[in-house]
Motif scaffolding. Structure first.
Motif, short mmCIF file in Angstrom:
data_model
loop_
_atom_site.label_atom_id
_atom_site.label_comp_id
_atom_site.label_asym_id
_atom_site.label_seq_id
_atom_site.Cartn_x
_atom_site.Cartn_y
_atom_site.Cartn_z
N LEU A 88 4.24 -3.67 1.26
CA LEU A 88 5.39 -4.49 1.63
C LEU A 88 5.01 -5.77 2.37
O LEU A 88 5.74 -6.76 2.31
CB LEU A 88 6.36 -3.68 2.49
N HIS B 259 10.22 1.58 -1.13
CA HIS B 259 9.28 0.47 -1.04
C HIS B 259 9.58 -0.57 -2.10
O HIS B 259 9.66 -1.77 -1.82
CB HIS B 259 7.85 0.98 -1.21
N ARG C 69 11.09 -4.37 -1.38
CA ARG C 69 10.29 -5.52 -1.78
C ARG C 69 11.11 -6.46 -2.64
O ARG C 69 11.10 -7.68 -2.44
CB ARG C 69 9.05 -5.04 -2.53
N GLN C 70 11.84 -5.92 -3.61
CA GLN C 70 12.66 -6.75 -4.49
C GLN C 70 13.79 -7.41 -3.72
O GLN C 70 14.09 -8.60 -3.92
CB GLN C 70 13.23 -5.90 -5.63
N GLU D 78 2.24 1.64 3.17
CA GLU D 78 3.50 0.92 3.32
C GLU D 78 3.26 -0.51 3.79
O GLU D 78 3.88 -1.46 3.28
CB GLU D 78 4.39 1.65 4.32
N ASP E 81 3.78 -3.55 -7.10
CA ASP E 81 4.42 -2.26 -6.97
C ASP E 81 3.33 -1.22 -6.71
O ASP E 81 2.17 -1.57 -6.43
CB ASP E 81 5.25 -1.91 -8.22
N MET F 282 12.41 -10.32 -1.71
CA MET F 282 11.95 -11.43 -2.55
C MET F 282 13.09 -12.38 -2.86
O MET F 282 12.88 -13.59 -3.08
CB MET F 282 11.35 -10.90 -3.85
N VAL G 216 6.96 -11.25 5.05
CA VAL G 216 7.00 -9.91 5.64
C VAL G 216 5.71 -9.71 6.42
O VAL G 216 4.62 -9.73 5.83
CB VAL G 216 7.15 -8.82 4.57
N ASP H 134 3.15 -9.24 3.56
CA ASP H 134 2.36 -10.39 3.12
C ASP H 134 1.14 -10.55 4.03
O ASP H 134 0.08 -10.97 3.58
CB ASP H 134 3.21 -11.67 3.16
#
Length: 249
Positions: A199, A172, A176-177, A195, A226, A180, A35, A201
């Motif tokens: 979120l 958010h 993210r989950q 944000e 988180d 992944m 991301v 990388d």
């Protein structure tokens, strides 16, 4: 359902509209499963950059490639989600998510929609009309609709900016989950430093218009982070640093 996998690259991308130069030699690389959050001053050209990456606008100079193949127009391989989504108001939710696979005559359209409705927590609303959904649900549905095409690239244009603060926080963690579990190269345009750091990388900082990439920073706070990470001294220091750089661009 697994998406295709691809590396998105932009080299020397410039774009102007008449006398207004918006982008000036933008370089970006996004790997599968990564991301990249894009931050920059208001009006600097973040949305224009996403439209060029999506193939909706042709660059005046430079190139955009996906796994080495030049992007020459819009395609389902690059899914774009705007601030207010793109659901068809005349289709129920299930039909919205199935639309892309059915248009491509894929026999797994129903199974794909079912999997994504489950993944986005919308299975109980499969027969609802878009106007019956909350703002957060509509944005989840819009992302599901795009992911149904199995794109290797996901482009998000401030997808949560119209939501209230509490809903945005929940989104958010949900996004993210979701990402992944999928090796999608994602570009997230946002004006929100939190944000970007929660979120992304990596974070790409754009200058004022005409935009260049000033710097790309590694977030380095772990994939499963988180909102509790905001209490981490490393996060606080990074937030101050990024905010200062954005304000100074």
């Amino acid at each position: 359902m697994e998406p295709e996998v691809g590396r998105l690259e932009a080299w020397g991308v410039s774009k102007r509209f008449g006398p207004v130069e918006v982008l000036d030699g933008v370089d970006l690389v996004v790997d599968p499963g990564e991301v990249l959050a894009v931050l920059g001053p208001s009006g600097c050209g973040k949305t224009t950059l996403l439209r060029v990456l999506a193939g909706l606008e042709a660059p005046d100079a430079g190139s955009v490639t996906l796994d080495g193949d030049e992007v020459k127009g819009p395609a389902p391989t690059r899914g774009l989600v705007a601030q207010h989504g793109g659901l068809f108001p005349w289709r129920r939710l299930r039909a919205n998510v199935e639309w892309g696979p059915r248009a491509a005559r894929r026999p797994d359209a129903a199974a794909v929609a079912e999997e994504l409705l489950e993944a986005t927590g919308l299975a109980d609303f499969a027969d609802a009309w878009p106007h019956q959904l909350s703002g957060g649900m509509r944005q989840r549905a819009a992302i599901a609709q795009v992911l149904a095409n199995r794109p290797p690239v996901l482009l998000l244009d401030e997808p949560f900016s119209a939501l209230d603060a509490q809903t945005r926080l929940r989104m958010h963690g949900w996004l993210r989950q979701l990402l992944m579990d999928r090796p999608v190269a994602t570009v997230l345009v946002t004006h929100d430093v939190d944000e970007a750091l929660l979120l992304g990388d990596r974070v790409a900082l754009l200058s004022v218009r005409p935009s260049k990439v000033v710097e790309v920073l590694d977030v380095g706070l772990g994939a499963g982070r988180d909102h509790s990470v905001r209490q981490d001294p490393r996060y606080m220091a990074l937030h101050r640093d990024v905010l200062g750089r954005v304000m100074g661009t």
